[in-house]
Design a protein around this motif. Structure first.
Motif, PDB file in Angstrom:
ATOM      1  N   ALA A 165     -46.807  62.420   8.831  1.00  0.00           N
ATOM      2  CA  ALA A 165     -46.679  63.978   9.212  1.00  0.00           C
ATOM      3  C   ALA A 165     -45.297  64.173   8.974  1.00  0.00           C
ATOM      4  O   ALA A 165     -45.055  65.259   8.518  1.00  0.00           O
ATOM      5  N   SER A 166     -44.412  63.549   9.433  1.00  0.00           N
ATOM      6  CA  SER A 166     -42.972  63.988   9.551  1.00  0.00           C
ATOM      7  C   SER A 166     -42.521  63.893   7.972  1.00  0.00           C
ATOM      8  O   SER A 166     -41.701  64.812   7.763  1.00  0.00           O
ATOM      9  N   ARG A 167     -43.032  62.995   7.274  1.00  0.00           N
ATOM     10  CA  ARG A 167     -42.311  63.032   5.946  1.00  0.00           C
ATOM     11  C   ARG A 167     -43.086  64.087   5.102  1.00  0.00           C
ATOM     12  O   ARG A 167     -42.312  64.700   4.281  1.00  0.00           O
ATOM     13  N   GLU A 168     -44.000  64.278   5.539  1.00  0.00           N
ATOM     14  CA  GLU A 168     -44.828  65.708   4.506  1.00  0.00           C
ATOM     15  C   GLU A 168     -44.104  66.727   4.976  1.00  0.00           C
ATOM     16  O   GLU A 168     -43.710  67.843   4.025  1.00  0.00           O
ATOM     17  N   ILE A 169     -43.688  67.124   6.464  1.00  0.00           N
ATOM     18  CA  ILE A 169     -42.768  68.085   6.775  1.00  0.00           C
ATOM     19  C   ILE A 169     -41.399  68.219   5.982  1.00  0.00           C
ATOM     20  O   ILE A 169     -41.264  69.347   5.443  1.00  0.00           O
ATOM     21  N   LEU A 170     -40.909  67.168   6.030  1.00  0.00           N
ATOM     22  CA  LEU A 170     -39.593  67.166   5.428  1.00  0.00           C
ATOM     23  C   LEU A 170     -39.710  67.364   3.794  1.00  0.00           C
ATOM     24  O   LEU A 170     -38.798  68.062   3.381  1.00  0.00           O
ATOM     25  N   TRP A 186     -39.041  62.141   0.004  1.00  0.00           N
ATOM     26  CA  TRP A 186     -39.888  62.070   0.901  1.00  0.00           C
ATOM     27  C   TRP A 186     -41.316  61.604   0.343  1.00  0.00           C
ATOM     28  O   TRP A 186     -42.313  61.010   0.886  1.00  0.00           O
ATOM     29  N   LEU A 187     -41.425  62.434  -0.778  1.00  0.00           N
ATOM     30  CA  LEU A 187     -42.948  62.177  -1.370  1.00  0.00           C
ATOM     31  C   LEU A 187     -42.984  60.567  -2.036  1.00  0.00           C
ATOM     32  O   LEU A 187     -43.955  60.248  -1.851  1.00  0.00           O
ATOM     33  N   ALA A 188     -42.023  60.197  -2.683  1.00  0.00           N
ATOM     34  CA  ALA A 188     -41.961  58.758  -2.839  1.00  0.00           C
ATOM     35  C   ALA A 188     -42.286  57.873  -1.646  1.00  0.00           C
ATOM     36  O   ALA A 188     -43.126  56.770  -1.904  1.00  0.00           O
ATOM     37  N   ALA A 189     -41.703  58.064  -0.523  1.00  0.00           N
ATOM     38  CA  ALA A 189     -42.095  57.459   0.762  1.00  0.00           C
ATOM     39  C   ALA A 189     -43.499  57.401   1.112  1.00  0.00           C
ATOM     40  O   ALA A 189     -43.921  56.485   1.434  1.00  0.00           O
ATOM     41  N   LEU A 190     -44.076  58.622   0.776  1.00  0.00           N
ATOM     42  CA  LEU A 190     -45.400  58.716   1.299  1.00  0.00           C
ATOM     43  C   LEU A 190     -46.391  58.050   0.170  1.00  0.00           C
ATOM     44  O   LEU A 190     -47.409  57.375   0.534  1.00  0.00           O
ATOM     45  N   GLU A 191     -45.921  58.057  -1.118  1.00  0.00           N
ATOM     46  CA  GLU A 191     -46.615  57.528  -1.992  1.00  0.00           C
ATOM     47  C   GLU A 191     -46.701  55.932  -1.945  1.00  0.00           C
ATOM     48  O   GLU A 191     -47.662  55.245  -2.363  1.00  0.00           O
ATOM     49  N   GLU A 192     -45.490  55.607  -1.552  1.00  0.00           N
ATOM     50  CA  GLU A 192     -45.616  54.100  -1.328  1.00  0.00           C
ATOM     51  C   GLU A 192     -46.072  53.498  -0.161  1.00  0.00           C
ATOM     52  O   GLU A 192     -46.065  51.986  -0.215  1.00  0.00           O
ATOM     53  N   ASP A 193     -46.345  54.226   0.793  1.00  0.00           N
ATOM     54  CA  ASP A 193     -46.928  53.650   2.165  1.00  0.00           C
ATOM     55  C   ASP A 193     -48.501  53.614   1.906  1.00  0.00           C
ATOM     56  O   ASP A 193     -49.169  54.643   1.771  1.00  0.00           O
ATOM     57  N   ALA A 194     -48.932  52.364   2.006  1.00  0.00           N
ATOM     58  CA  ALA A 194     -50.469  52.234   1.688  1.00  0.00           C
ATOM     59  C   ALA A 194     -51.239  52.850   2.919  1.00  0.00           C
ATOM     60  O   ALA A 194     -52.348  53.230   2.729  1.00  0.00           O
ATOM     61  N   GLU A 195     -50.397  53.032   4.071  1.00  0.00           N
ATOM     62  CA  GLU A 195     -51.233  53.851   5.129  1.00  0.00           C
ATOM     63  C   GLU A 195     -51.038  55.162   5.433  1.00  0.00           C
ATOM     64  O   GLU A 195     -51.536  55.838   6.381  1.00  0.00           O
ATOM     65  N   THR A 196     -50.548  55.964   4.311  1.00  0.00           N
ATOM     66  CA  THR A 196     -50.639  57.457   4.338  1.00  0.00           C
ATOM     67  C   THR A 196     -51.870  57.693   4.189  1.00  0.00           C
ATOM     68  O   THR A 196     -52.862  57.550   3.360  1.00  0.00           O
ATOM     69  N   VAL A 198     -55.335  59.865   3.570  1.00  0.00           N
ATOM     70  CA  VAL A 198     -56.098  60.432   2.293  1.00  0.00           C
ATOM     71  C   VAL A 198     -55.585  61.889   2.125  1.00  0.00           C
ATOM     72  O   VAL A 198     -55.224  62.484   1.081  1.00  0.00           O
ATOM     73  N   ASP A 199     -55.930  62.541   3.222  1.00  0.00           N
ATOM     74  CA  ASP A 199     -55.766  64.133   3.362  1.00  0.00           C
ATOM     75  C   ASP A 199     -54.377  64.639   2.865  1.00  0.00           C
ATOM     76  O   ASP A 199     -53.982  65.337   2.268  1.00  0.00           O
ATOM     77  N   VAL A 200     -53.292  63.627   3.385  1.00  0.00           N
ATOM     78  CA  VAL A 200     -51.916  64.025   3.162  1.00  0.00           C
ATOM     79  C   VAL A 200     -51.501  63.482   1.979  1.00  0.00           C
ATOM     80  O   VAL A 200     -50.757  64.271   1.153  1.00  0.00           O
ATOM     81  N   SER A 201     -52.212  62.452   1.298  1.00  0.00           N
ATOM     82  CA  SER A 201     -51.728  62.174  -0.082  1.00  0.00           C
ATOM     83  C   SER A 201     -52.390  63.291  -1.285  1.00  0.00           C
ATOM     84  O   SER A 201     -51.572  63.332  -2.108  1.00  0.00           O
ATOM     85  N   ARG A 202     -53.293  63.804  -0.812  1.00  0.00           N
ATOM     86  CA  ARG A 202     -53.715  64.875  -1.517  1.00  0.00           C
ATOM     87  C   ARG A 202     -52.941  66.064  -1.353  1.00  0.00           C
ATOM     88  O   ARG A 202     -52.679  66.996  -2.742  1.00  0.00           O
ATOM     89  N   ARG A 203     -52.325  66.431  -0.431  1.00  0.00           N
ATOM     90  CA  ARG A 203     -51.359  67.538  -0.059  1.00  0.00           C
ATOM     91  C   ARG A 203     -50.422  67.428  -1.029  1.00  0.00           C
ATOM     92  O   ARG A 203     -49.735  68.142  -1.743  1.00  0.00           O
ATOM     93  N   VAL A 204     -49.538  66.138  -0.864  1.00  0.00           N
ATOM     94  CA  VAL A 204     -48.492  65.802  -1.432  1.00  0.00           C
ATOM     95  C   VAL A 204     -48.458  65.665  -2.986  1.00  0.00           C
ATOM     96  O   VAL A 204     -47.456  65.852  -3.801  1.00  0.00           O
ATOM     97  N   ALA A 205     -49.611  65.232  -3.388  1.00  0.00           N
ATOM     98  CA  ALA A 205     -50.039  65.208  -4.804  1.00  0.00           C
ATOM     99  C   ALA A 205     -49.791  66.618  -5.509  1.00  0.00           C
ATOM    100  O   ALA A 205     -49.124  66.959  -6.607  1.00  0.00           O
ATOM    101  N   VAL A 206     -50.244  67.426  -4.852  1.00  0.00           N
ATOM    102  CA  VAL A 206     -50.242  69.249  -5.068  1.00  0.00           C
ATOM    103  C   VAL A 206     -48.692  69.463  -5.226  1.00  0.00           C
ATOM    104  O   VAL A 206     -48.220  70.089  -5.893  1.00  0.00           O
ATOM    105  N   LEU A 207     -48.032  69.207  -4.194  1.00  0.00           N
ATOM    106  CA  LEU A 207     -46.538  69.521  -3.970  1.00  0.00           C
ATOM    107  C   LEU A 207     -45.693  68.764  -5.186  1.00  0.00           C
ATOM    108  O   LEU A 207     -44.911  69.481  -5.684  1.00  0.00           O
ATOM    109  N   ALA A 208     -46.112  67.431  -5.281  1.00  0.00           N
ATOM    110  CA  ALA A 208     -45.454  66.959  -6.402  1.00  0.00           C
ATOM    111  C   ALA A 208     -45.561  67.388  -7.814  1.00  0.00           C
ATOM    112  O   ALA A 208     -44.888  67.756  -8.683  1.00  0.00           O
TER     113      ALA A 208
END
Length: 231
Positions: A165-170, A186-196, A198-208
């Motif tokens: 949550a904090s990485r997505e906000i940042l 921050w997007l890379a940190a989220l993508e590399e974290d296997a425990e991110t 699914v809903d966060v991964s989808r949102r950050v994919a849109v942001l990417a």
């Protein structure tokens, strides 16, 4: 003669027991009474706590129902009743009141309330962290990236339960403030974290995707295939 000696010994033992009882008997009775009274008092206290907790739970539920109906003033009155209740209800009530301010469009007031809660050392650490996250979500639209980072960057560590949550906000704040490099990190940190999640991964994919589109970057082949599959 043996019978006489036995009778004498018995009399002597009885006399010793009587003297011991005269000396320590009142203390034995007092201890027994304290045990009974203490046990009864403890069970009574547990019953009182249970009743208080049930009453606070009912009040909190009623207040949440009013909040969801946008009856914020009526809800605030009930939340106020929980300030002196037991358990975690006072903290939950404060969080809900700040949330109601945000839902009512009073963003700056809500931000100030969440900031106050996040710094209140009398609250549980988890409650303060949640308040910091809620403050940061609001601050994305109100403050600069550095101000958002001051609130939640500490929650982005690899061992933090709130890191996703904090990485997505940042990432979002960095992007909105034109700090594309920080957003990518921050997007890379989220993508590399296997425990991110699914809903966060989808949102950050849109942001990417937005970042790539705005900067004319091409998506990596593997990522482009994944996005095409998701669609």
């Amino acid at each position: 003669m043996s019978d006489i000696f036995r009778e004498v010994d018995e009399d002597i033992r009885q006399e010793k027991y009587r003297r011991l009882w005269d000396r320590f008997g009142p203390w034995v009775i007092a201890v027994a009474v304290l045990i009974v009274v203490g046990t009864g008092g403890y069970r009574g206290w547990l019953y009182w706590q249970e009743q208080q907790s049930q009453a606070a739970g009912d009040t909190f539920f009623d207040a949440v129902q009013l909040s969801e109906q946008e009856q914020y003033q009526e809800a605030a009155a009930l939340y106020g009743e929980l300030e002196s209740s037991i358990g975690g209800y006072p903290a939950l009530a404060k969080l809900r009141q700040a949330t109601d301010l945000a839902n009512a469009g009073k963003m700056e007031e809500a931000l100030a309330e969440f900031d106050t809660l996040s710094r209140d050392t009398s609250l549980d650490v988890a409650v303060r962290d949640v308040a910091a996250l809620r403050a940061a979500y609001l601050a994305v639209d109100l403050d600069a990236y550095d101000a958002v980072a001051d609130r939640v960057e500490r929650l982005s560590a690899d061992n933090s339960p709130f890191r996703a949550a904090s990485r997505e906000i940042l990432a979002l704040s960095a992007w909105k403030n034109g700090n594309i490099e920080a957003a990518r990190e921050w997007l890379a940190a989220l993508e590399e974290d296997a425990e991110t999640p699914v809903d966060v991964s989808r949102r950050v994919a849109v942001l990417a995707g937005l970042i790539r589109a705005s900067n004319g970057d091409a998506a990596p082949a593997g990522q482009a295939e994944r996005e095409g599959t998701d669609q």
